[in-house]
Scaffold this active site. Structure first.
Site, mmCIF file in Angstrom:
data_model
loop_
_atom_site.group_PDB
_atom_site.id
_atom_site.type_symbol
_atom_site.label_atom_id
_atom_site.label_comp_id
_atom_site.label_asym_id
_atom_site.label_seq_id
_atom_site.Cartn_x
_atom_site.Cartn_y
_atom_site.Cartn_z
ATOM 1 N N ASP A 8 -5.674 -75.483 -60.710
ATOM 2 C CA ASP A 8 -5.472 -74.301 -61.459
ATOM 3 C C ASP A 8 -6.643 -73.360 -61.006
ATOM 4 O O ASP A 8 -7.858 -73.446 -60.832
ATOM 5 C CB ASP A 8 -5.824 -74.211 -62.855
ATOM 6 N N LYS A 34 -3.367 -66.911 -61.891
ATOM 7 C CA LYS A 34 -3.564 -66.082 -63.064
ATOM 8 C C LYS A 34 -3.201 -64.510 -62.447
ATOM 9 O O LYS A 34 -3.486 -64.258 -61.248
ATOM 10 C CB LYS A 34 -4.833 -65.899 -63.836
ATOM 11 N N TYR A 87 -12.082 -65.735 -60.631
ATOM 12 C CA TYR A 87 -13.197 -66.493 -60.555
ATOM 13 C C TYR A 87 -13.776 -66.221 -59.109
ATOM 14 O O TYR A 87 -13.317 -66.640 -57.952
ATOM 15 C CB TYR A 87 -12.519 -68.173 -60.459
#
Length: 336
Positions: free
Chosen positions: A46, A77, A51
């Site tokens: 994931d 995401k 990030y």
């Protein structure tokens, strides 16, 4: 409305730390950590544009592109678009998570949950990850910790934009599932009450751990279980404090949390139980939770996670945790 059939096992790898969370990580160390996860048999990864402003996706893609795409499950995401222009990473407004990725890439990040931004985010992630498809896509951080009193406005933009777009992409077979990836239970409870669109799963970080699970137990997890919406547990070590670190909720742990951790550790030592094993197995004991995705930046941590999942934990340990009121009386236990 389930991703259980997609997941190769109960243990995945959360790659937020690879975005230089808390510290600047050498590329070689990041790559070695991903390879260690692969070598340990982990096949669910994931990540997110957030990030390190795309850094985690880039590093993950560099390694996974060397493996057959059918051999692993990948989620990322939407909600933040990464631009070419730069900004000071340390000066970003990240709500309660200020400074989290100050060592990440300087590319400007724009919060945007509209349909167009969702499609752009997916396309950009595919390029950074060096892949032709995503398995699961989470709508990222539409919650109070990032948007404060304005979180419902962000949620509404996501409901009419990202939710519907991802629902369509799933129905068209472009992705296999979608849901929300958040650090609060309220957006998930709200989503379960919607008539449409319907998510397949949720990624809930930090809210179903040894240190914080009461609120999730009240309504969210029973409702998710009843509707067949799977829960992936993010942050099972509560940002590191349950794995020997100093952070809780992505910040330095306060005194009351440190004291609670010390009480849990004392019981664990009495029963010969590893604190990681206790944290990981507790998070996975609820019937609604289908996987946990601890993060790591050092290869040795991956082997620790795998060992923790398989460690034998005596029933007496869980009994003592309950008697000491360190876990909720109604929390499902691994031995139950």
């Amino acid at each position: 409305m389930s991703i259980t059939s997609l997941l190769p096992g109960a243990l995945g790898f959360g790659t937020a730390p690879l975005g230089n969370m808390f510290r600047a990580i050498p590329d070689e160390e990041a790559a070695a950590t991903v390879e260690a996860a692969w070598d340990q048999g982990i096949r669910y990864f994931d990540t997110a544009p957030f990030y390190g402003a795309g850094l985690s996706e880039i590093r993950l893609g560099d390694v996974l592109s060397g493996h057959a795409r059918d051999d692993y499950v990948l989620s990322t995401k939407v909600g933040r678009v990464i631009l070419d222009e730069v900004e000071d990473p340390a000066a970003r407004d990240l709500g309660e998570k200020g400074g989290l990725f100050e060592h990440g890439r300087p590319n400007k990040m724009v919060n945007d949950y509209t349909a167009d931004a969702t499609l752009r985010s997916v396309e950009d992630s595919l390029k950074r990850l060096r892949t032709d498809r995503l398995d699961v896509v989470w709508v990222h951080d539409v919650a109070q910790d990032f948007y404060g009193d304005e979180w419902l406005a962000a949620y509404e933009q996501a409901r009419t934009g990202a939710f519907r777009t991802l629902d369509r992409l799933r129905d068209e077979g472009v992705i296999k599932g979608w849901g929300l990836g958040v650090n609060r239970v309220e957006p998930l409870e709200l989503t379960l009450d919607l008539d449409e669109p319907k998510p397949d799963a949720f990624l809930l970080a930090g809210r179903y751990t040894l240190l914080d699970h009461d609120r999730a137990l009240q309504r969210l997890l029973p409702a998710a279980e009843a509707q067949g919406v799977d829960i992936v547990v993010g942050g099972p070590y509560s940002s590191g404090i349950l794995a020997g670190g100093q952070h809780f909720e992505y910040q330095k742990a306060p005194a009351d949390i440190i004291a609670k951790v010390e009480r849990i550790k004392a019981l664990a030592e009495r029963h010969g139980v590893g604190i990681k094993a206790a944290a990981l197995q507790f998070s996975l004991a609820h019937p609604a939770t289908v996987a946990a995705i601890p993060g790591a930046t050092r290869p040795s941590r991956i082997a620790e996670d795998v060992a923790a999942l398989g460690e034998q934990v005596p029933a007496a340990f869980w009994t003592d945790l309950r008697q000491e009121k360190l876990i909720a009386a109604d929390a499902p236990l691994p031995t139950a």
